[in-house]
Write a protein that holds these residues in place. Structure first.
Motif, mmCIF file in Angstrom:
data_model
loop_
_atom_site.group_PDB
_atom_site.id
_atom_site.type_symbol
_atom_site.label_atom_id
_atom_site.label_comp_id
_atom_site.label_asym_id
_atom_site.label_seq_id
_atom_site.Cartn_x
_atom_site.Cartn_y
_atom_site.Cartn_z
ATOM 1 N N PHE A 3 1.071 -1.139 -0.121
ATOM 2 C CA PHE A 3 -0.121 -0.121 0.005
ATOM 3 C C PHE A 3 0.840 1.145 0.074
ATOM 4 O O PHE A 3 1.888 1.431 0.723
ATOM 5 C CB PHE A 3 -1.002 -0.029 1.204
ATOM 6 C CG PHE A 3 -1.468 1.330 1.432
ATOM 7 C CD1 PHE A 3 -2.703 1.625 0.658
ATOM 8 C CD2 PHE A 3 -1.022 2.327 2.436
ATOM 9 C CE1 PHE A 3 -3.301 2.890 0.865
ATOM 10 C CE2 PHE A 3 -1.878 3.276 2.461
ATOM 11 C CZ PHE A 3 -2.823 3.720 1.871
ATOM 12 N N THR A 4 0.543 2.265 -0.935
ATOM 13 C CA THR A 4 1.331 3.495 -1.136
ATOM 14 C C THR A 4 0.236 4.527 -0.826
ATOM 15 O O THR A 4 -0.689 4.591 -1.451
ATOM 16 C CB THR A 4 2.120 3.591 -2.317
ATOM 17 O OG1 THR A 4 2.785 2.317 -2.407
ATOM 18 C CG2 THR A 4 2.686 4.945 -2.337
ATOM 19 N N ASP A 5 0.773 5.255 0.251
ATOM 20 C CA ASP A 5 -0.434 6.438 0.354
ATOM 21 C C ASP A 5 -0.029 7.448 -0.814
ATOM 22 O O ASP A 5 1.024 8.159 -0.879
ATOM 23 C CB ASP A 5 -0.041 7.148 1.931
ATOM 24 C CG ASP A 5 -1.095 8.247 2.320
ATOM 25 O OD1 ASP A 5 -1.556 8.737 1.255
ATOM 26 O OD2 ASP A 5 -1.030 8.412 3.475
ATOM 27 N N ALA A 8 0.326 11.183 0.640
ATOM 28 C CA ALA A 8 1.621 11.556 1.143
ATOM 29 C C ALA A 8 2.715 11.322 0.255
ATOM 30 O O ALA A 8 3.625 12.295 0.099
ATOM 31 C CB ALA A 8 1.831 10.397 2.270
ATOM 32 N N ARG A 81 -1.146 2.243 -9.153
ATOM 33 C CA ARG A 81 -0.809 1.673 -7.879
ATOM 34 C C ARG A 81 0.649 1.205 -8.045
ATOM 35 O O ARG A 81 1.404 1.367 -7.134
ATOM 36 C CB ARG A 81 -1.676 0.346 -7.849
ATOM 37 C CG ARG A 81 -1.292 -0.483 -6.312
ATOM 38 C CD ARG A 81 -2.051 -1.374 -5.996
ATOM 39 N NE ARG A 81 -3.334 -0.951 -5.684
ATOM 40 C CZ ARG A 81 -4.357 -1.923 -5.455
ATOM 41 N NH1 ARG A 81 -4.365 -3.090 -5.614
ATOM 42 N NH2 ARG A 81 -5.584 -1.339 -4.691
ATOM 43 N N SER A 95 6.525 1.804 1.798
ATOM 44 C CA SER A 95 5.267 1.299 1.192
ATOM 45 C C SER A 95 4.925 0.312 2.022
ATOM 46 O O SER A 95 5.792 -0.824 2.216
ATOM 47 C CB SER A 95 5.105 0.744 -0.196
ATOM 48 O OG SER A 95 5.390 2.038 -1.060
ATOM 49 N N SER A 96 3.949 0.376 2.826
ATOM 50 C CA SER A 96 3.613 -0.866 3.855
ATOM 51 C C SER A 96 2.826 -1.992 3.259
ATOM 52 O O SER A 96 2.288 -1.926 2.016
ATOM 53 C CB SER A 96 2.483 -0.292 4.977
ATOM 54 O OG SER A 96 1.381 -0.075 4.109
ATOM 55 N N THR A 99 -2.798 -3.229 3.902
ATOM 56 C CA THR A 99 -3.833 -2.038 3.491
ATOM 57 C C THR A 99 -3.629 -0.931 4.430
ATOM 58 O O THR A 99 -3.396 -1.269 5.634
ATOM 59 C CB THR A 99 -5.171 -2.556 3.270
ATOM 60 O OG1 THR A 99 -5.689 -3.353 4.667
ATOM 61 C CG2 THR A 99 -5.321 -3.678 2.262
ATOM 62 N N PRO A 100 -4.251 0.216 4.145
ATOM 63 C CA PRO A 100 -4.039 1.283 5.079
ATOM 64 C C PRO A 100 -5.010 1.160 6.390
ATOM 65 O O PRO A 100 -6.096 0.251 6.096
ATOM 66 C CB PRO A 100 -4.732 2.650 4.418
ATOM 67 C CG PRO A 100 -5.608 2.113 3.481
ATOM 68 C CD PRO A 100 -4.866 0.679 2.955
#
Length: 141
Positions: A3-5, A8, A81, A95-96, A99-100
């Motif tokens: 997941f990339t915000d 941000a 994405r 990048s986590s 999911t957020p």
């Protein structure tokens, strides 16, 4: 899946830096850059326009535009994405792998307090209405 915000990423990375990271050949004049679009075989060496003030791009050949993530998705032929994850990796942003996180749910105690506050407010309004009615009745007699 990572997941990339997006918000941000766009806040921390400038579109002109992304142009340099991906070697998008731009000729700059003020806050405007023009150059060829690596994704579009048609068009001249000014078909890809980048505006640093608006942090946006427009490809006149493909008739598409958007932010820095959309620009890399278009020029590299990948999803937004994947483009965001790739940019984040190149600039060293995390990048986590999940999911957020959704906003924390209100605890049961918080909901209970909210309900009590609403009930107290309602009771205060009723008491006030009864007191007004009492005053009006006393004046009538």
């Amino acid at each position: 899946m990572t997941f990339t915000d997006f918000a941000a990423l766009k806040e921390k990375v400038k579109i002109e830096d992304v142009c340099n990271l991906y070697d998008l050949k731009q000729k700059w004049k003020g806050n405007q850059g023009r150059g060829p679009c690596p994704a579009c075989p048609k068009g001249d060496d000014r078909v890809l326009a980048v505006n640093t003030q608006k942090a946006s791009f427009y490809c006149f050949s493909a008739r598409t535009g958007g932010d820095l993530i959309a620009m890399i998705a278009h020029t590299q032929g990948i999803s937004q994405r994947d483009a965001a994850a790739e940019i984040a990796k190149k600039v060293g942003l995390d990048s986590s792998p999940t999911t957020p996180k959704s906003p924390p749910e209100k605890k049961e105690d918080d909901l209970y307090l909210e309900t009590l506050k609403d009930m107290i407010e309602d009771l205060e309004q009723r008491v006030s209405a009864l007191e007004e009615a009492k005053v009006v009745k006393l004046r009538a007699t």
